[in-house]
Enzyme design. Sequence first.
Site, PDB file in Angstrom:
ATOM      1  CB  SER A 284      -8.275   0.108   5.847  1.00 15.24           C
ATOM      2  OG  SER A 284      -9.014   1.284   5.750  1.00 15.24           O
TER       3      SER A 284
ATOM      4  CE  LYS B  56      -3.860   1.793   2.871  1.00 10.85           C
ATOM      5  NZ  LYS B  56      -4.660   1.519   4.090  1.00 10.85           N
TER       6      LYS B  56
ATOM      7  CB  SER C 112      -8.216   3.150   3.185  1.00 11.92           C
ATOM      8  OG  SER C 112      -7.331   2.544   4.110  1.00 11.92           O
TER       9      SER C 112
HETATM   10  N1  GLN Z   1     -13.283   3.070   6.506  1.00 18.51           N
HETATM   11  C1  GLN Z   1     -12.694   3.534   7.741  1.00 18.51           C
HETATM   12  C2  GLN Z   1     -12.417   5.012   7.673  1.00 18.51           C
HETATM   13  O1  GLN Z   1     -12.762   5.616   6.704  1.00 18.51           O
HETATM   14  C3  GLN Z   1     -11.480   2.750   8.072  1.00 18.51           C
HETATM   15  C4  GLN Z   1     -10.253   3.207   7.413  1.00 18.51           C
HETATM   16  C5  GLN Z   1      -9.052   2.431   7.793  1.00 18.51           C
HETATM   17  O2  GLN Z   1      -9.149   1.350   8.376  1.00 18.51           O
HETATM   18  N2  GLN Z   1      -7.906   3.010   7.503  1.00 18.51           N
HETATM   19  O3  GLN Z   1     -11.872   5.588   8.579  1.00 18.51           O
END
Ligand code: GLN
Length: 493
Positions: free
Chosen positions: A179, A80, A155
């Site tokens: 994420s 990532k 994400s």
């Molecule tokens: N979808 C969650 C957010 O928008 C989790 C994001 C993540 O785990 N980095 O914060």
Amino acid sequence: MTKTVELRTIEEARRALDAGETTSVELTNAHLERIAATEPTIAALITVTGERALAEARAADKRRVRGETSGLLGIPVVLKDIFATAGVRTTCASKILGDFVPPYDADATDRLARAGAVLVGKANMDEFAMGSSNENSAFGATRNPWDLERVPGGSSGGSAAAVAAGQCLGSLGTDTGGSIRLPASYCGVVGLKPTYGRCSRYGVIAYASSLDQVGPFGRTARDVAILLGVIAGHDPRDSTSAPREVPDYEGALTGDVSGLRIGVPREYSVEGLDHGVDKATRQAIEILRSRGAQIVDVSLPHTRYAVATYYLVGTAEASSNLARYDGVKYGLRAGDGQPLLDMYRETRDQGFGTEVKRRILLGTYALSAGYYDAYYLKAQRVRTLIREDFARAFESCDLIASPTASTTAFRLGERDDPLSMYLTDIFTVPANLAGLPGLSVPCGFDEDGLPIGLQLIAPAFAEATALQAADAYQRDTDFHSRSPAPPTAEGPV
Ligand code: GLN
């Protein structure tokens, strides 16, 4: 001779490499070709590191000729774009870091390199890991390889899509509120968020430091176990990294789940839970039962406060972590630097996307004098209650099973108000708030042919238990062996 393109897992590729049936250069070339064929439609990667990958592959082949067979020697992987990679641009999918080239490697980057992995690219993501769909990337959205009109989840959407589309054999992401697990579920691969502290966060661009954790994606629980074995371990450069020994995760995959107690939380039958998802989850639990697991009823009563708690803690920490992007030390600098306050304002205004700005504002508000007790402090208290819920539940079970998400992948643009997007995380945020490991394993497809994920949450540092159950489940199912149709210029077949 094994056809290189048919090697779909790290386990298979490792065997073929060891047997001399293929080379890392061949394997890497095959994956670079796949990247070239799929990137125009999927856009899973922000940077393709082709030349570097081939140099690493040649080095891996030389090491193998000398008799070395270390963990990931010669295996193509993707990171990532939140992991610092010395000499390779690391953007966090933000304009503010659009040209940032770190002078050092993240601990995970370094561990992969030492294990001999070949880095083929840096994956697309939601800007600063804020999002559930990958639509918040400053580099454009990644598309779900199973349906190009749908999101891959976020994400770490690029990391999941890259594995699903066969661009690499494994990848790393980060999980602050889901994420890793959410994109794993939407893209039909296995994804694991380890216990908070299991893997070092050194060199991982911070979003919410008390929740962020690094973890792997792969097609199988075994591949994820192999990757976890490489990236887990103590690192003195991250004060929250745990000084605990790393167990033999692969060795834990015995296929035996007899006597394992799997808790099914009453509260997980939420409103909006898709019928197909519910059915596939129940069937998956049934399969584990037929292998000898015992199903028990558990309760996590504070789950319904988890999303609100997460979005307070997460935004508060983000507002302070992101204060460092001011145009002075690194990244974008807007304006001519005079006067200083204007430069800060211009840089942040131009450099951050809408969602990141929203969270900085929300977090700053929640931390400000007069509101701190009502919001931030209260959220911390609820976080303790959520953690206690899990401690109580784990008195009567060894794992907790639930859907990973209440629906399958949604369409691009469909969740256009922030709240509906935030609610996507309902099943995943509790494990982050409690610091527990959680895994998503493919457990079926809905009527549109979209993958569904089963989430398994384990007690702290019991990743091996979740991997063991997921591996046992994959021995009885073949959802992970299906692949999305290769996209053509017109779209998927
Ligand atoms: N979808 C969650 C957010 O928008 C989790 C994001 C993540 O785990 N980095 O914060």
